[in-house]
Motif scaffolding. Structure first.
Motif, short mmCIF file in Angstrom:
data_model
loop_
_atom_site.label_atom_id
_atom_site.label_comp_id
_atom_site.label_asym_id
_atom_site.label_seq_id
_atom_site.Cartn_x
_atom_site.Cartn_y
_atom_site.Cartn_z
N VAL A 53 -46.50 -40.21 -27.36
CA VAL A 53 -45.42 -40.62 -26.47
C VAL A 53 -44.57 -41.63 -27.22
N VAL A 54 -43.30 -41.29 -27.45
CA VAL A 54 -42.36 -42.19 -28.11
C VAL A 54 -41.40 -42.71 -27.05
N LEU A 87 -38.36 -36.71 -21.17
CA LEU A 87 -39.10 -36.88 -19.93
C LEU A 87 -38.19 -36.65 -18.72
N ASP A 88 -37.32 -37.61 -18.42
CA ASP A 88 -36.51 -37.52 -17.20
C ASP A 88 -35.54 -36.34 -17.22
N THR A 140 -47.72 -31.85 -29.40
CA THR A 140 -46.65 -32.09 -28.43
C THR A 140 -46.39 -33.59 -28.31
N ALA A 141 -45.13 -33.93 -28.12
CA ALA A 141 -44.74 -35.33 -27.96
C ALA A 141 -43.69 -35.45 -26.87
N VAL A 142 -43.81 -36.49 -26.07
CA VAL A 142 -42.76 -36.85 -25.13
C VAL A 142 -41.92 -37.93 -25.80
N SER A 160 -44.61 -47.80 -19.80
CA SER A 160 -45.38 -47.84 -18.56
C SER A 160 -44.99 -46.71 -17.62
N VAL A 161 -43.71 -46.38 -17.58
CA VAL A 161 -43.23 -45.30 -16.71
C VAL A 161 -43.71 -43.95 -17.22
N ALA A 162 -43.52 -43.72 -18.53
CA ALA A 162 -43.91 -42.43 -19.11
C ALA A 162 -45.41 -42.21 -19.03
N GLU A 163 -46.18 -43.20 -19.44
CA GLU A 163 -47.64 -43.06 -19.42
C GLU A 163 -48.15 -42.93 -17.99
#
Length: 208
Positions: free
Chosen positions: A125-126, A3-4, A98-100, A107-110
């Motif tokens: 999302v992991v 992500l980041d 696809t996966a993040v 909470s930040v990713a979602e």
């Protein structure tokens, strides 16, 4: 993908939050440079910060205080990295899972994915809350593979930091490095397939 710094152009937000967090603690800097911490779990980072500076604050509280600052700015200020929206749209259209895979909190990713209208294009999302061992351990990517039902040789990863790259390559994934400013400072890591400066450069690699 990470992500980041990979899907989310969030490093200025994270840097500003870190600077404010350290100021509130009466500290000047994390130490060690960006690559020392990038990809590590917030619990690892805060544990090291607590030990190094002799802080009398529980690690959980440090994480919560830090992410209050992150949450205050992340959703509105972080944007999608170049080509990210096109890559996810192409993957969705072709039926590619696809996966993040991120070291941040769910909470930040979602929140980011939902705010950017990307959540429906991401199958899984992991986050750090799903694992015991964070990057550079391969556990995060092994979990993503398990969820997807794919073998490592059927998937690829995208990362921006050495810790994340070691996690992905350790799981057996061909790993691309998102490096908009060039790859000159990135260490050599076996399993790194190459460097990109836009995520949509990977669209030809998608196989539905």
């Amino acid at each position: 993908m990470d992500l980041d710094g990979t899907l989310a152009d969030s490093m200025p937000v994270m840097t500003a939050a870190t600077d404010r967090f350290l100021k509130e603690l009466g500290l000047e800097r994390m130490g060690g440079g960006h690559h020392r911490w990038a990809g590590r779990t917030p619990f690892d980072i805060m544990g090291a910060l607590k030990e190094h500076n002799g802080l009398d604050i529980p690690v959980q509280e440090l994480v919560e205080r830090y992410y209050k600052l992150v949450d205050a700015a992340y959703t509105d200020q972080a944007t999608v990295m170049p080509g990210g929206r096109r890559l996810l749209a192409a993957a969705s259209q072709r039926g590619v899972f696809t996966a993040v895979v991120t070291s941040t909190l769910r909470s930040v990713a979602e929140g980011f994915l939902a705010h950017q209208g990307l959540r429906e294009m991401v199958n899984a999302v992991v986050t750090v809350e799903d694992i015991r061992r964070g990057k550079p351990d391969p556990e995060p990517y092994l979990l993503a593979l398990k969820i997807s039902g794919l073998r490592a040789d059927q998937a690829l990863a995208v990362e921006d930091a050495p810790m994340g790259a070691r996690s992905a390559t350790g799981a057996g994934l061909a790993t691309w490095i998102m490096a908009p400013r060039g790859a000159q400072d990135f260490p050599r890591i076996a399993g790194v397939a190459g460097f990109i400066n836009r995520l949509d450069q990977l669209i030809p690699c998608l196989q539905g």
